[in-house]
Design an enzyme around this catalytic site. Sequence first.
Site, mmCIF file in Angstrom:
data_model
loop_
_atom_site.group_PDB
_atom_site.id
_atom_site.type_symbol
_atom_site.label_atom_id
_atom_site.label_comp_id
_atom_site.label_asym_id
_atom_site.label_seq_id
_atom_site.Cartn_x
_atom_site.Cartn_y
_atom_site.Cartn_z
ATOM 1 N N GLU A 166 0.845 -1.203 0.000
ATOM 2 C CA GLU A 166 0.000 0.000 0.000
ATOM 3 C C GLU A 166 0.879 1.251 0.000
ATOM 4 O OE1 GLU A 166 -2.925 -0.240 3.128
ATOM 5 O OE2 GLU A 166 -3.829 -2.014 2.191
ATOM 6 N N SER A 179 7.141 -2.288 3.511
ATOM 7 C CA SER A 179 7.859 -3.352 4.232
ATOM 8 C C SER A 179 7.009 -3.963 5.343
ATOM 9 C CB SER A 179 9.157 -2.796 4.832
ATOM 10 O OG SER A 179 10.074 -2.514 3.800
ATOM 11 N N TRP A 206 2.246 0.067 -6.353
ATOM 12 C CA TRP A 206 3.333 -0.752 -6.919
ATOM 13 C C TRP A 206 2.839 -2.139 -7.294
ATOM 14 C CZ3 TRP A 206 6.562 2.271 -8.747
ATOM 15 C CH2 TRP A 206 7.011 3.402 -8.049
ATOM 16 N N ILE A 207 1.614 -2.213 -7.793
ATOM 17 C CA ILE A 207 1.046 -3.521 -8.117
ATOM 18 C C ILE A 207 1.326 -3.848 -9.592
ATOM 19 C CG2 ILE A 207 -1.034 -4.951 -8.041
ATOM 20 C CD1 ILE A 207 0.106 -3.756 -5.299
ATOM 21 N N PHE A 245 2.482 -14.142 2.596
ATOM 22 C CA PHE A 245 3.927 -14.381 2.766
ATOM 23 C C PHE A 245 4.336 -15.706 2.115
ATOM 24 C CE2 PHE A 245 4.397 -11.619 6.865
ATOM 25 C CZ PHE A 245 4.492 -10.484 6.079
ATOM 26 N N ARG A 258 10.249 -14.732 -4.237
ATOM 27 C CA ARG A 258 11.619 -14.406 -3.815
ATOM 28 C C ARG A 258 12.588 -15.497 -4.264
ATOM 29 N NH1 ARG A 258 9.832 -12.777 2.388
ATOM 30 N NH2 ARG A 258 9.145 -10.646 1.938
ATOM 31 N N GLY A 315 31.545 5.148 -22.351
ATOM 32 C CA GLY A 315 30.385 5.977 -22.695
ATOM 33 C C GLY A 315 29.314 5.175 -23.421
ATOM 34 N N GLU A 364 9.519 -7.393 -3.120
ATOM 35 C CA GLU A 364 9.586 -8.733 -2.507
ATOM 36 C C GLU A 364 10.507 -8.762 -1.290
ATOM 37 O OE1 GLU A 364 7.594 -10.755 -3.721
ATOM 38 O OE2 GLU A 364 7.391 -10.360 -5.868
HETATM 39 P P1 TGC Z 1 5.556 -12.119 11.467
HETATM 40 O O1 TGC Z 1 5.021 -11.959 12.804
HETATM 41 O O2 TGC Z 1 6.992 -12.462 11.264
HETATM 42 O O3 TGC Z 1 4.664 -13.151 10.645
HETATM 43 C C1 TGC Z 1 3.257 -13.010 10.538
HETATM 44 C C2 TGC Z 1 2.733 -14.362 10.135
HETATM 45 O O4 TGC Z 1 3.288 -14.679 8.845
HETATM 46 C C3 TGC Z 1 4.093 -15.866 8.959
HETATM 47 N N1 TGC Z 1 5.255 -15.659 8.104
HETATM 48 C C4 TGC Z 1 5.513 -16.412 7.039
HETATM 49 N N2 TGC Z 1 4.870 -17.461 6.511
HETATM 50 C C5 TGC Z 1 5.379 -17.998 5.415
HETATM 51 N N3 TGC Z 1 6.497 -17.530 4.820
HETATM 52 C C6 TGC Z 1 7.166 -16.487 5.324
HETATM 53 N N4 TGC Z 1 8.256 -16.029 4.704
HETATM 54 C C7 TGC Z 1 6.677 -15.866 6.477
HETATM 55 N N5 TGC Z 1 7.065 -14.819 7.222
HETATM 56 C C8 TGC Z 1 6.191 -14.704 8.205
HETATM 57 C C9 TGC Z 1 4.423 -15.981 10.419
HETATM 58 O O5 TGC Z 1 4.711 -17.323 10.764
HETATM 59 C C10 TGC Z 1 3.162 -15.487 11.036
HETATM 60 O O6 TGC Z 1 2.217 -16.500 10.912
HETATM 61 P P2 TGC Z 1 1.119 -16.770 12.067
HETATM 62 O O7 TGC Z 1 0.277 -17.874 11.550
HETATM 63 O O8 TGC Z 1 1.921 -17.124 13.285
HETATM 64 O O9 TGC Z 1 0.394 -15.463 12.238
HETATM 65 O O10 TGC Z 1 5.208 -10.810 10.693
HETATM 66 P P3 TGC Z 1 5.867 -9.482 10.787
HETATM 67 O O11 TGC Z 1 4.824 -8.483 10.495
HETATM 68 O O12 TGC Z 1 6.664 -9.322 12.067
HETATM 69 O O13 TGC Z 1 6.865 -9.629 9.545
HETATM 70 C C11 TGC Z 1 7.929 -8.834 9.455
HETATM 71 C C12 TGC Z 1 8.508 -8.900 8.038
HETATM 72 C C13 TGC Z 1 9.311 -7.640 7.837
HETATM 73 C C14 TGC Z 1 9.400 -10.129 7.919
HETATM 74 C C15 TGC Z 1 7.401 -8.999 6.968
HETATM 75 O O14 TGC Z 1 6.472 -8.003 7.165
HETATM 76 C C16 TGC Z 1 7.947 -8.910 5.563
HETATM 77 O O15 TGC Z 1 8.393 -9.891 4.971
HETATM 78 N N6 TGC Z 1 7.904 -7.692 4.970
HETATM 79 C C17 TGC Z 1 8.275 -7.505 3.578
HETATM 80 C C18 TGC Z 1 7.043 -7.364 2.775
HETATM 81 C C19 TGC Z 1 7.270 -7.608 1.317
HETATM 82 O O16 TGC Z 1 8.091 -8.418 0.897
HETATM 83 N N7 TGC Z 1 6.488 -6.982 0.492
HETATM 84 C C20 TGC Z 1 6.505 -7.215 -0.896
HETATM 85 C C21 TGC Z 1 5.124 -7.102 -1.386
HETATM 86 S S1 TGC Z 1 4.695 -7.924 -2.855
HETATM 87 C C22 TGC Z 1 5.505 -7.116 -3.981
HETATM 88 O O17 TGC Z 1 6.435 -6.424 -3.774
HETATM 89 C C23 TGC Z 1 4.995 -7.345 -5.308
HETATM 90 S S2 TGC Z 1 6.238 -7.111 -6.410
HETATM 91 C C24 TGC Z 1 5.644 -7.796 -7.786
HETATM 92 C C25 TGC Z 1 4.748 -6.855 -8.467
HETATM 93 O O18 TGC Z 1 3.564 -6.812 -8.160
HETATM 94 O O19 TGC Z 1 5.252 -6.172 -9.392
#
Ligand code: TGC
Length: 393
Positions: A138, A143, A171-172, A245, A252, A349, A372
């Site tokens: 959004e 992040s 950024w979708i 995720f 990723r 160049g 990602e």
């Molecule tokens: P956290 O508390 O760590 O986790 C929340 C819940 O998610 C689970 N989880 C995962 N499950 C599977 N694979 C993973 N890699 C996972 N990471 C976390 C976790 O077990 C938990 O599950 P539950 O059942 O216990 O609730 O969450 P957090 O908010 O503390 O996470 C922190 C952080 C920074 C790691 C996370 O927010 C993150 O990875 N942020 C980066 C976001 C990101 O990569 N965004 C990219 C968006 S998509 C995009 O860019 C599209 S590009 C392609 C395009 O459209 O052009």
Amino acid sequence: MSGAPGSSDVLHLDALLSEEELALREKVRDFTDQRIRPNIASWYEEAVFPRELAPELGELGVLGMHLSGYGCPGRTAVEYGLAALELEAGDSGIRTFVSVQGSLAMTAIHKWGSEEQKEEWLPRMAAGELIGCFALTEPTAGSDPSSMTTTARRDGTGDDAGWVLDGAKRWIGLASLADVLVVWAMTDDGVRGFLVPAGTPGLVATPIEPKLSMRASVQCDVTFDGVRLGPEALLPAALGLRAPFSCLNEARYGIAWGAMGAARDSYEAALEYATGRLQFDKPLAGYQLTQEKLVNMLVEIQKGTLLALHLGRLKDAGKLRPEQISLAKLNNVREALAVAREARTILGGNGITLDYPPLRHANNLESVRTYEGTDEVHTLILGRYITGLQAFR
Ligand code: TGC
């Protein structure tokens, strides 16, 4: 790796691939040579995503290629990785389309969708007849997707109650071309996923322009203003951030491979130029400083490709873990960007024109290192893993 006086596959990594994997790689490499390379400079300059490539990529068998059933190719993780590498040797924007379609949108439907949703969307998405996108990020939640403000509230009561979506995404990738949007929104039960068909009233997707990166791809602002959806729009099995995720893991993983394609293409362009271009009466490649640059690039490409292959073998064995994906995405994109920039210096160049790929790859890789999960996010995922302490907040 070709185009060199000696083989650039110093480690002989090809020996680690099966006949089937090598054949798949050749097929995708041919596609890149014939369909992407001759056109990419003009697509990039004109900032167009060639929509007509979608069915061709479907025919090639790279859309949702790691998924099985519902018309999907059912190939291995290593094969998917090799395809990502060869496509990104053409351009990150084209590989991004394949990632968004297969690793994000199709994976979300395959993993979390109902039988009806899978039957309705996946076969035509695998064929490239329909395009999907993945709306998580959004304007103020990049992040940290847990801070999303897009909401889905119940529209009515009982089993046939639908949903109303309000909010904005940014950024979708491919949203303005998409036939179906996978949208993640906050509900009273936490984050849930929805399938929103293009043309639904209240949905607007606007390409973000102008961009200095990923110009042969489209990224959009998307707004939802009282978008009414039936109950069948909900991805029934997706509850909580774990659902999106788990799709990001797939994308990723593909990026860790793909980035090495952009790096290899940059290196090969620099090597070819350095062997042909005379300066002070001998080829640039005959100077120690140039050789050091070429060797440093090749060392990182070979290491990064080996890392991606290791990841692929783990994934095919069902043993790949998110922190391992973070390590590879962080390293391979970071090194690919350094390689592309260094390759540009050898071209002098001429390297700032679209006649040569390194600067185009470097510009694209600025996006790849950001989406990602940024370098910072993957660093902190690894930091949490090794220390047991989270430092995001
Ligand atoms: P956290 O508390 O760590 O986790 C929340 C819940 O998610 C689970 N989880 C995962 N499950 C599977 N694979 C993973 N890699 C996972 N990471 C976390 C976790 O077990 C938990 O599950 P539950 O059942 O216990 O609730 O969450 P957090 O908010 O503390 O996470 C922190 C952080 C920074 C790691 C996370 O927010 C993150 O990875 N942020 C980066 C976001 C990101 O990569 N965004 C990219 C968006 S998509 C995009 O860019 C599209 S590009 C392609 C395009 O459209 O052009």
